[in-house]
Motif scaffolding. Structure first.
Motif, mmCIF file in Angstrom:
data_model
loop_
_atom_site.group_PDB
_atom_site.id
_atom_site.type_symbol
_atom_site.label_atom_id
_atom_site.label_comp_id
_atom_site.label_asym_id
_atom_site.label_seq_id
_atom_site.Cartn_x
_atom_site.Cartn_y
_atom_site.Cartn_z
ATOM 1 N N PRO A 173 18.656 -46.449 48.617
ATOM 2 C CA PRO A 173 19.758 -46.188 47.689
ATOM 3 C C PRO A 173 20.449 -47.469 47.221
ATOM 4 O O PRO A 173 21.030 -47.497 46.137
ATOM 5 C CB PRO A 173 20.705 -45.298 48.504
ATOM 6 N N PHE A 174 20.377 -48.520 48.018
ATOM 7 C CA PHE A 174 20.969 -49.783 47.585
ATOM 8 C C PHE A 174 20.174 -50.383 46.431
ATOM 9 O O PHE A 174 20.740 -50.856 45.443
ATOM 10 C CB PHE A 174 21.047 -50.768 48.756
ATOM 11 N N GLY A 175 18.857 -50.355 46.536
ATOM 12 C CA GLY A 175 18.040 -50.800 45.417
ATOM 13 C C GLY A 175 18.178 -49.891 44.215
ATOM 14 O O GLY A 175 18.125 -50.343 43.067
ATOM 15 N N ARG A 176 18.378 -48.613 44.475
ATOM 16 C CA ARG A 176 18.546 -47.670 43.370
ATOM 17 C C ARG A 176 19.783 -47.990 42.559
ATOM 18 O O ARG A 176 19.792 -47.838 41.330
ATOM 19 C CB ARG A 176 18.619 -46.246 43.908
ATOM 20 N N LYS A 177 20.860 -48.400 43.208
ATOM 21 C CA LYS A 177 22.059 -48.818 42.471
ATOM 22 C C LYS A 177 21.703 -49.865 41.422
ATOM 23 O O LYS A 177 22.132 -49.781 40.263
ATOM 24 C CB LYS A 177 23.090 -49.428 43.426
ATOM 25 N N VAL A 178 20.919 -50.863 41.829
ATOM 26 C CA VAL A 178 20.540 -51.933 40.915
ATOM 27 C C VAL A 178 19.642 -51.391 39.808
ATOM 28 O O VAL A 178 19.815 -51.720 38.628
ATOM 29 C CB VAL A 178 19.842 -53.075 41.672
ATOM 30 N N ASP A 198 23.431 -59.072 48.466
ATOM 31 C CA ASP A 198 22.873 -57.756 48.540
ATOM 32 C C ASP A 198 23.122 -57.014 47.223
ATOM 33 O O ASP A 198 23.323 -57.646 46.189
ATOM 34 C CB ASP A 198 23.465 -56.993 49.728
ATOM 35 N N SER A 199 23.162 -55.665 47.263
ATOM 36 C CA SER A 199 23.230 -54.900 46.017
ATOM 37 C C SER A 199 24.501 -55.177 45.232
ATOM 38 O O SER A 199 24.468 -55.235 44.000
ATOM 39 C CB SER A 199 23.105 -53.400 46.297
ATOM 40 N N ARG A 200 25.636 -55.367 45.909
ATOM 41 C CA ARG A 200 26.882 -55.594 45.171
ATOM 42 C C ARG A 200 26.862 -56.927 44.442
ATOM 43 O O ARG A 200 27.341 -57.034 43.313
ATOM 44 C CB ARG A 200 28.092 -55.495 46.104
ATOM 45 N N GLY A 217 30.935 -45.792 48.466
ATOM 46 C CA GLY A 217 29.560 -45.334 48.361
ATOM 47 C C GLY A 217 28.620 -46.127 49.251
ATOM 48 O O GLY A 217 27.769 -45.566 49.953
ATOM 49 N N ASP A 218 28.788 -47.448 49.262
ATOM 50 C CA ASP A 218 27.936 -48.287 50.101
ATOM 51 C C ASP A 218 28.155 -47.988 51.581
ATOM 52 O O ASP A 218 27.204 -47.975 52.372
ATOM 53 C CB ASP A 218 28.220 -49.760 49.824
ATOM 54 N N GLY A 219 29.394 -47.747 51.970
ATOM 55 C CA GLY A 219 29.672 -47.417 53.357
ATOM 56 C C GLY A 219 29.062 -46.092 53.769
ATOM 57 O O GLY A 219 28.549 -45.936 54.891
#
Length: 202
Positions: free
Chosen positions: A10-15, A66-68, A99-101
């Motif tokens: 999901p972190f990569g999906r954010k990007v 990271d994603s942020r 969301g990240d948490g």
């Protein structure tokens, strides 16, 4: 640019969603990586020594993570579309952190069941992670619906990815129960083309 990511993160999906929402698809190639905290051999450790994804190779400096960080960088290249001006910015960043948490806690629950041997699994620790998610869900329902229904920003993207991950890995928890406004918002958000194009697989 080259984005090291995975169809299930999901972190990569954010990007990936930001790339699609800001029109950067022609500028970023997505490269599949895979691994776990116990095996980083398939991860982009040369780009991110922590052995985690996403990581972005860029033309004007070393790889970033990271994603942020990646999202802020790419959004800046796109003209600042998904991080609004102050004071709304602070709400957007808080929602993104929320969301990240949620994602962090949900992933730790998965690792507990997939990576830790049965004999040493600690169910109270798993429930403690879910308690974090549940509190965040309740807060979104009570406090953040107006923002979620506002102009698209990265706070919404992070929450959308978190809720989708709950469906993907923790569907039996029934996060929608008692949260009708959040469930309604997510139903609409999940219909976005960028969400459909990045649905997790695997």
């Amino acid at each position: 640019m080259k984005l090291h990511t995975s169809p299930t993160t999901p972190f990569g999906r954010k990007v990936s969603i930001l790339i699609r929402e800001t029109g950067l698809t022609a500028e970023v190639d997505e490269v599949v990586a895979a691994g776990t905290p116990l095996d980083s051999s398939g991860m982009p450790v040369a780009q991110n020594p922590l052995g985690k994804i996403p990581a972005l190779e860029r033309p004007d400096g070393p790889a970033i993570y990271d994603s942020r960080v990646i999202c802020r960088y790419l959004d800046d290249r796109a003209g600042g579309r998904l991080y609004p001006a102050k004071p709304r910015l602070w709400d957007t960043l808080t929602l993104e952190a929320t969301g990240d948490g949620m994602i962090d806690a949900a992933i730790l629950m998965v690792y507990e069941s997939r990576l830790r041997p049965d004999a040493i699994r600690f169910e109270p620790w798993v429930e403690g992670q879910w308690a974090k998610v549940a509190r965040a869900l309740d807060t979104l329902e009570a406090r953040w619906i107006a923002h979620l229904n506002g102009p698209l920003d990265m706070g919404q993207v992070a929450i959308g990815c978190a809720l989708s991950y709950l469906d993907f890995r923790h569907d039996g928890r029934g996060w929608r129960s008692g949260r009708p406004a959040l469930a309604k918002w997510y139903e609409g958000f999940a219909a976005r083309n960028s969400m459909k194009a990045t649905e997790p697989k695997g």
